[in-house]
Design a protein around this motif. Structure first.
Motif, PDB file in Angstrom:
ATOM      1  N   ILE A  13       0.838  -1.198   0.000  1.00  0.00           N
ATOM      2  CA  ILE A  13       0.000   0.000   0.000  1.00  0.00           C
ATOM      3  C   ILE A  13       0.874   1.249   0.000  1.00  0.00           C
ATOM      4  N   GLU A  14       1.937   1.234   0.785  1.00  0.00           N
ATOM      5  CA  GLU A  14       2.857   2.379   0.822  1.00  0.00           C
ATOM      6  C   GLU A  14       3.537   2.571  -0.529  1.00  0.00           C
ATOM      7  N   ASP A  15       3.876   1.458  -1.182  1.00  0.00           N
ATOM      8  CA  ASP A  15       4.484   1.546  -2.512  1.00  0.00           C
ATOM      9  C   ASP A  15       3.560   2.266  -3.485  1.00  0.00           C
ATOM     10  N   VAL A  16       2.272   1.940  -3.427  1.00  0.00           N
ATOM     11  CA  VAL A  16       1.295   2.575  -4.312  1.00  0.00           C
ATOM     12  C   VAL A  16       1.185   4.063  -4.011  1.00  0.00           C
ATOM     13  N   SER A  17       1.036   4.386  -2.719  1.00  0.00           N
ATOM     14  CA  SER A  17       0.862   5.775  -2.308  1.00  0.00           C
ATOM     15  C   SER A  17       2.084   6.619  -2.629  1.00  0.00           C
ATOM     16  N   ILE A  18       3.266   6.088  -2.281  1.00  0.00           N
ATOM     17  CA  ILE A  18       4.503   6.822  -2.524  1.00  0.00           C
ATOM     18  C   ILE A  18       4.720   7.011  -4.020  1.00  0.00           C
ATOM     19  N   SER A  19       4.488   5.948  -4.789  1.00  0.00           N
ATOM     20  CA  SER A  19       4.703   6.026  -6.226  1.00  0.00           C
ATOM     21  C   SER A  19       3.807   7.077  -6.873  1.00  0.00           C
ATOM     22  N   SER A  20       2.508   7.057  -6.533  1.00  0.00           N
ATOM     23  CA  SER A  20       1.566   8.005  -7.131  1.00  0.00           C
ATOM     24  C   SER A  20       1.975   9.442  -6.826  1.00  0.00           C
ATOM     25  N   THR A  21       2.329   9.696  -5.573  1.00  0.00           N
ATOM     26  CA  THR A  21       2.732  11.044  -5.175  1.00  0.00           C
ATOM     27  C   THR A  21       4.003  11.474  -5.896  1.00  0.00           C
ATOM     28  N   LYS A  22       4.988  10.581  -5.926  1.00  0.00           N
ATOM     29  CA  LYS A  22       6.259  10.929  -6.554  1.00  0.00           C
ATOM     30  C   LYS A  22       6.117  11.117  -8.060  1.00  0.00           C
ATOM     31  N   ILE A  23       5.254  10.326  -8.688  1.00  0.00           N
ATOM     32  CA  ILE A  23       5.047  10.468 -10.135  1.00  0.00           C
ATOM     33  C   ILE A  23       4.465  11.840 -10.449  1.00  0.00           C
ATOM     34  N   ASN A  36      10.829  16.172 -13.986  1.00  0.00           N
ATOM     35  CA  ASN A  36      11.732  15.041 -13.750  1.00  0.00           C
ATOM     36  C   ASN A  36      11.128  13.780 -14.365  1.00  0.00           C
ATOM     37  N   ILE A  37      11.192  13.714 -15.688  1.00  0.00           N
ATOM     38  CA  ILE A  37      10.542  12.615 -16.403  1.00  0.00           C
ATOM     39  C   ILE A  37      11.238  11.291 -16.128  1.00  0.00           C
ATOM     40  N   THR A  38      12.539  11.311 -15.864  1.00  0.00           N
ATOM     41  CA  THR A  38      13.272  10.071 -15.599  1.00  0.00           C
ATOM     42  C   THR A  38      12.744   9.388 -14.344  1.00  0.00           C
ATOM     43  N   LEU A  39      12.554  10.152 -13.269  1.00  0.00           N
ATOM     44  CA  LEU A  39      12.032   9.592 -12.024  1.00  0.00           C
ATOM     45  C   LEU A  39      10.601   9.098 -12.217  1.00  0.00           C
ATOM     46  N   ALA A  40       9.784   9.889 -12.906  1.00  0.00           N
ATOM     47  CA  ALA A  40       8.395   9.487 -13.146  1.00  0.00           C
ATOM     48  C   ALA A  40       8.346   8.163 -13.902  1.00  0.00           C
ATOM     49  N   ASN A  41       9.154   8.030 -14.931  1.00  0.00           N
ATOM     50  CA  ASN A  41       9.168   6.797 -15.721  1.00  0.00           C
ATOM     51  C   ASN A  41       9.656   5.607 -14.903  1.00  0.00           C
ATOM     52  N   ASP A  42      10.605   5.844 -13.997  1.00  0.00           N
ATOM     53  CA  ASP A  42      11.101   4.767 -13.139  1.00  0.00           C
ATOM     54  C   ASP A  42       9.970   4.210 -12.268  1.00  0.00           C
ATOM     55  N   TYR A  43       9.155   5.091 -11.712  1.00  0.00           N
ATOM     56  CA  TYR A  43       8.053   4.650 -10.857  1.00  0.00           C
ATOM     57  C   TYR A  43       6.904   4.051 -11.663  1.00  0.00           C
ATOM     58  N   LEU A  44       6.693   4.564 -12.857  1.00  0.00           N
ATOM     59  CA  LEU A  44       5.621   4.031 -13.696  1.00  0.00           C
ATOM     60  C   LEU A  44       5.946   2.634 -14.212  1.00  0.00           C
ATOM     61  N   GLY A  45       7.222   2.421 -14.548  1.00  0.00           N
ATOM     62  CA  GLY A  45       7.607   1.166 -15.191  1.00  0.00           C
ATOM     63  C   GLY A  45       7.423   1.220 -16.687  1.00  0.00           C
ATOM     64  N   TYR A  46       7.100   2.372 -17.207  1.00  0.00           N
ATOM     65  CA  TYR A  46       6.977   2.620 -18.647  1.00  0.00           C
ATOM     66  C   TYR A  46       7.129   4.122 -18.869  1.00  0.00           C
ATOM     67  N   GLU A  47       7.264   4.540 -20.128  1.00  0.00           N
ATOM     68  CA  GLU A  47       7.411   5.971 -20.406  1.00  0.00           C
ATOM     69  C   GLU A  47       6.056   6.670 -20.326  1.00  0.00           C
ATOM     70  N   TYR A  48       6.000   7.759 -19.560  1.00  0.00           N
ATOM     71  CA  TYR A  48       4.766   8.540 -19.477  1.00  0.00           C
ATOM     72  C   TYR A  48       4.406   9.023 -20.871  1.00  0.00           C
ATOM     73  N   PHE A  49       3.114   9.011 -21.182  1.00  0.00           N
ATOM     74  CA  PHE A  49       2.730   9.382 -22.541  1.00  0.00           C
ATOM     75  C   PHE A  49       1.491  10.270 -22.561  1.00  0.00           C
ATOM     76  N   LEU A  50       1.384  11.002 -23.637  1.00  0.00           N
ATOM     77  CA  LEU A  50       0.235  11.860 -23.915  1.00  0.00           C
ATOM     78  C   LEU A  50      -0.434  11.348 -25.185  1.00  0.00           C
ATOM     79  N   THR A  51      -1.746  11.360 -25.205  1.00  0.00           N
ATOM     80  CA  THR A  51      -2.504  10.919 -26.372  1.00  0.00           C
ATOM     81  C   THR A  51      -3.381  12.069 -26.840  1.00  0.00           C
ATOM     82  N   GLY A  52      -3.412  12.292 -28.147  1.00  0.00           N
ATOM     83  CA  GLY A  52      -4.241  13.374 -28.645  1.00  0.00           C
ATOM     84  C   GLY A  52      -4.368  13.379 -30.156  1.00  0.00           C
ATOM     85  N   ILE A  53      -5.138  14.322 -30.645  1.00  0.00           N
ATOM     86  CA  ILE A  53      -5.367  14.492 -32.078  1.00  0.00           C
ATOM     87  C   ILE A  53      -4.487  15.625 -32.589  1.00  0.00           C
TER      88      ILE A  53
END
Length: 309
Positions: free
Chosen positions: A157-167, A175-192
């Motif tokens: 539960i702490e892992d989930v909470s800490i990860s969400s906050t840090k992301i 700090n996209i590198t840290l965000a991607n580390d916690y996500l386990g994938y590259e953060y992405f945007l979707t659009g037209i």
């Protein structure tokens, strides 16, 4: 993965192993929990089920209209499907649903509708009207209605909470590198891709102007990033600017991507932009010529980084 747009739409001939939550980001902490579902359904006796809600409960219960989410619903669907979840119920969260008592929720939703065999849930989970019921109540209901309750550990539960906050913090700070580390994938945007001012084209650096799907999607901090997209089944790298284009007196936030080695027409197409690296903050230059010179440097920096991948 089967998708249901409300609890009442769900149907399945087998009993279910389920968990519930917003699962925003579907990050590494979430995946530890979600993988428990797939492990419990390996013998094909039961089906895995995730119950999530839209809009975010905080928007309804606390009136927090400024809540920013890591995934749009469509993005979340893709991420959950990649884990192997068999059933996803996206229930509209409203005042009426929030008024269900704990036992009404257990009996009418978990037992009667979902045919629950087991629920995997955090020790700190609270539910029912005014969130009055806790894990002990759920265990008692399990004994009454004949289903198992598996508690998620405090550490998970702490892992989930800490990860969400840090992301979220990392993205708002660039700090996209840290965000991607916690996500386990590259953060992405979707659009037209829509038509913008087309300034980039006039200086030899054409950009795709990205119209983001949903207003509550969290956009990283203003600046220049190295990115990639899959276009026509081919990985195309580029650089992206998030900001207000201060050099040309822009007054509206825009997301613009310049792709390397690509000159096709992307107008009206939906694209997904994965963010790889933060290069610099957005700057105001004294002239368009100085802006162009900096963009050329940004391209060099981007290509140098891409060559290390």
């Amino acid at each position: 993965m089967k998708i249901f747009n409300s609890i009442n739409e769900f149907h399945c001939s087998k009993k279910t192993i389920l968990t519930l939550g917003t699962f925003d980001g579907v990050h590494l902490g979430h995946r530890k929990i979600l993988e428990k579902l797939t492990q419990n359904t390996e013998e094909d006796k039961y089906e895995s089920l995730v119950l999530t809600f839209y809009p975010h409960p905080k928007m309804v219960l606390q009136g927090e209209s400024e809540v920013k989410i890591l995934n749009t619903i469509r993005e979340k669907i893709d991420l959950l499907a990649s884990i192997g979840i068999q059933n996803l119920v996206i229930h509209p969260f409203d005042e009426t649903f929030s008024q269900l008592t704990a036992e009404e929720f257990v009996k009418t939703v978990l037992v009667d509708q979902f045919h629950i065999q087991k629920i995997i849930i955090g020790h700190d989970h609270r539910f029912g009207k005014n969130r009055t019921a806790n894990i002990d109540d759920l265990i008692a209901f399990g004994e009454k209605y004949d289903f198992e309750v598996e508690q998620i550990s405090v550490q998970e539960i702490e892992d989930v909470s800490i990860s969400s906050t840090k992301i979220r913090t990392a993205l708002t700070e660039g700090n996209i590198t840290l965000a991607n580390d916690y996500l386990g994938y590259e953060y992405f945007l979707t659009g037209i891709v829509t038509k913008g001012k087309q300034l980039g084209r006039t200086i030899g650096i054409p950009t795709a102007n990205l119209q983001i799907e949903e207003n509550d999607k969290l956009i990283p901090s203003n600046g220049v990033y190295v990115v990639k997209s899959s276009i026509n089944k081919k990985t195309v790298f580029g650089m992206m600017n998030i900001g207000f284009n201060p050099t040309v007196s822009g007054n509206k936030l825009s997301v613009e991507v310049h792709y390397f080695d690509f000159d096709g027409d992307l107008y009206d197409q939906e694209i997904r932009v994965s963010i790889l690296k933060y290069l610099r903050s957005e700057q105001k230059f004294g002239s368009v010529a100085l802006l162009k010179a900096q963009l050329e440097k940004d391209k060099e920096s981007s290509l140098a980084f891409i060559n290390t991948l």
